[in-house]
Design a protein around this motif. Structure first.
Motif, mmCIF file in Angstrom:
data_model
loop_
_atom_site.group_PDB
_atom_site.id
_atom_site.type_symbol
_atom_site.label_atom_id
_atom_site.label_comp_id
_atom_site.label_asym_id
_atom_site.label_seq_id
_atom_site.Cartn_x
_atom_site.Cartn_y
_atom_site.Cartn_z
ATOM 1 N N UNK A 118 0.865 -1.176 0.000
ATOM 2 C CA UNK A 118 0.000 0.000 0.000
ATOM 3 C C UNK A 118 0.905 1.231 0.000
ATOM 4 N N UNK A 119 0.502 2.248 -0.744
ATOM 5 C CA UNK A 119 1.269 3.491 -0.834
ATOM 6 C C UNK A 119 0.359 4.654 -0.485
ATOM 7 N N UNK A 120 0.835 5.503 0.412
ATOM 8 C CA UNK A 120 0.116 6.732 0.762
ATOM 9 C C UNK A 120 1.007 7.889 0.340
ATOM 10 N N UNK A 121 0.461 8.759 -0.510
ATOM 11 C CA UNK A 121 1.218 9.902 -1.001
ATOM 12 C C UNK A 121 0.451 11.174 -0.691
ATOM 13 N N UNK A 122 1.164 12.111 -0.071
ATOM 14 C CA UNK A 122 0.607 13.449 0.114
ATOM 15 C C UNK A 122 1.659 14.450 -0.348
ATOM 16 N N UNK A 123 1.403 15.739 -0.322
ATOM 17 C CA UNK A 123 2.376 16.695 -0.852
ATOM 18 C C UNK A 123 3.739 16.683 -0.150
ATOM 19 N N UNK A 124 3.825 16.109 1.040
ATOM 20 C CA UNK A 124 5.074 16.159 1.788
ATOM 21 C C UNK A 124 5.870 14.864 1.779
ATOM 22 N N UNK A 125 5.200 13.735 1.635
ATOM 23 C CA UNK A 125 5.942 12.477 1.622
ATOM 24 C C UNK A 125 5.153 11.379 0.930
ATOM 25 N N UNK A 126 5.864 10.320 0.637
ATOM 26 C CA UNK A 126 5.273 9.119 0.055
ATOM 27 C C UNK A 126 5.764 7.946 0.880
ATOM 28 N N UNK A 127 4.833 7.148 1.367
ATOM 29 C CA UNK A 127 5.205 5.995 2.175
ATOM 30 C C UNK A 127 4.602 4.762 1.532
ATOM 31 N N UNK A 128 5.468 3.806 1.285
ATOM 32 C CA UNK A 128 5.065 2.534 0.709
ATOM 33 C C UNK A 128 5.378 1.455 1.732
ATOM 34 N N UNK A 129 4.446 0.540 1.938
ATOM 35 C CA UNK A 129 4.624 -0.487 2.959
ATOM 36 C C UNK A 129 3.982 -1.787 2.489
ATOM 37 N N UNK A 130 4.631 -2.896 2.782
ATOM 38 C CA UNK A 130 4.041 -4.192 2.457
ATOM 39 C C UNK A 130 2.861 -4.440 3.395
ATOM 40 N N UNK A 131 1.939 -5.247 2.961
ATOM 41 C CA UNK A 131 0.700 -5.443 3.710
ATOM 42 C C UNK A 131 0.936 -6.037 5.096
ATOM 43 N N UNK A 132 1.897 -6.966 5.222
ATOM 44 C CA UNK A 132 2.060 -7.598 6.536
ATOM 45 C C UNK A 132 2.706 -6.674 7.569
ATOM 46 N N UNK A 133 3.196 -5.520 7.176
ATOM 47 C CA UNK A 133 3.708 -4.505 8.104
ATOM 48 C C UNK A 133 2.721 -3.349 8.277
ATOM 49 N N UNK A 134 1.532 -3.528 7.738
ATOM 50 C CA UNK A 134 0.496 -2.493 7.809
ATOM 51 C C UNK A 134 -0.568 -2.927 8.795
ATOM 52 N N UNK A 135 -0.936 -2.015 9.685
ATOM 53 C CA UNK A 135 -1.985 -2.289 10.655
ATOM 54 C C UNK A 135 -3.007 -1.164 10.605
ATOM 55 N N UNK A 136 -4.218 -1.490 10.980
ATOM 56 C CA UNK A 136 -5.269 -0.466 11.018
ATOM 57 C C UNK A 136 -6.126 -0.664 12.251
ATOM 58 N N UNK A 137 -6.806 0.403 12.615
ATOM 59 C CA UNK A 137 -7.690 0.363 13.770
ATOM 60 C C UNK A 137 -8.835 1.324 13.526
ATOM 61 N N UNK A 138 -10.028 0.922 13.886
ATOM 62 C CA UNK A 138 -11.203 1.789 13.792
ATOM 63 C C UNK A 138 -11.527 2.306 15.193
ATOM 64 N N UNK A 139 -11.556 3.634 15.332
ATOM 65 C CA UNK A 139 -11.946 4.260 16.597
ATOM 66 C C UNK A 139 -13.011 5.286 16.250
ATOM 67 N N UNK A 140 -14.224 5.035 16.704
ATOM 68 C CA UNK A 140 -15.388 5.858 16.338
ATOM 69 C C UNK A 140 -15.491 5.897 14.815
#
Length: 179
Positions: A118-140
């Protein structure tokens, strides 16, 4: 997912400000439990040190409780000072970041979902990470995406149509859910 899926993010300074303030409060929540413990210990120690409880007859041990109570009171003030100092600095940084984003709002921010990363790009940086090093959490209503110790906060209003659901489905399928 054979072809990468590109999800565009729309910048809204109010949403960004709200997301960042939420994340600050979320990260400081664990410190508030520590503050509650310190207050409880301070009350107990000061009560044992100062209240004349005939049945306990603590004698010289009461002095230790008095000093311990004062140490906990000092610790409470330290925690409160750290919180308010960090809050002021963080909110100033949030406003600076929003000003920077406002100036660069013509640049596109997006999330790209690949088969293996997964890759997240915004005007200041680009971060690419493999799925098994990616975590998510839903809060509200907030989605906290953690990629290699970088946190991103998203809400459904930042996406168009069903792109938020696509992101959630991909995260549920490929990454780990934080507890």
């Amino acid at each position: 997912m054979e072809e990468p899926i590109k999800l565009q993010l729309y910048f809204n300074e109010n949403i960004e400000r709200e997301n960042q303030k939420f994340f600050f409060q979320y990260t400081w929540k664990k410190h508030f439990t520590e503050l509650k413990k310190a207050i409880t210990y301070a009350v107990v120690f000061l009560a044992l040190g100062f209240l004349p409880i005939k049945s306990l007859n603590l004698g010289p041990v009461a002095i230790i409780f008095k000093y311990g109570g004062f140490l906990f009171v000092g610790y409470i003030f330290l925690l409160l000072y750290q919180y308010f100092n960090t809050k002021n600095k963080t909110f100033k940084l949030i406003e600076e970041q929003i000003d920077d984003l406002r100036r660069k709002h013509d640049e596109i921010s997006f999330i790209t979902l690949h088969q293996d990363s997964i890759t997240v790009k915004n005007p200041f940086n680009t971060i690419n990470c493999v799925w098994n090093k990616t975590q998510y959490k839903m809060v509200d209503q907030y989605l906290i995406l953690n990629m290699v110790n970088n946190n991103f906060i998203f809400t459904e209003s930042e996406f168009k149509e069903n792109e938020y659901k696509i992101l959630l489905d991909s995260l549920q399928h490929y990454s780990k859910k934080e507890k």
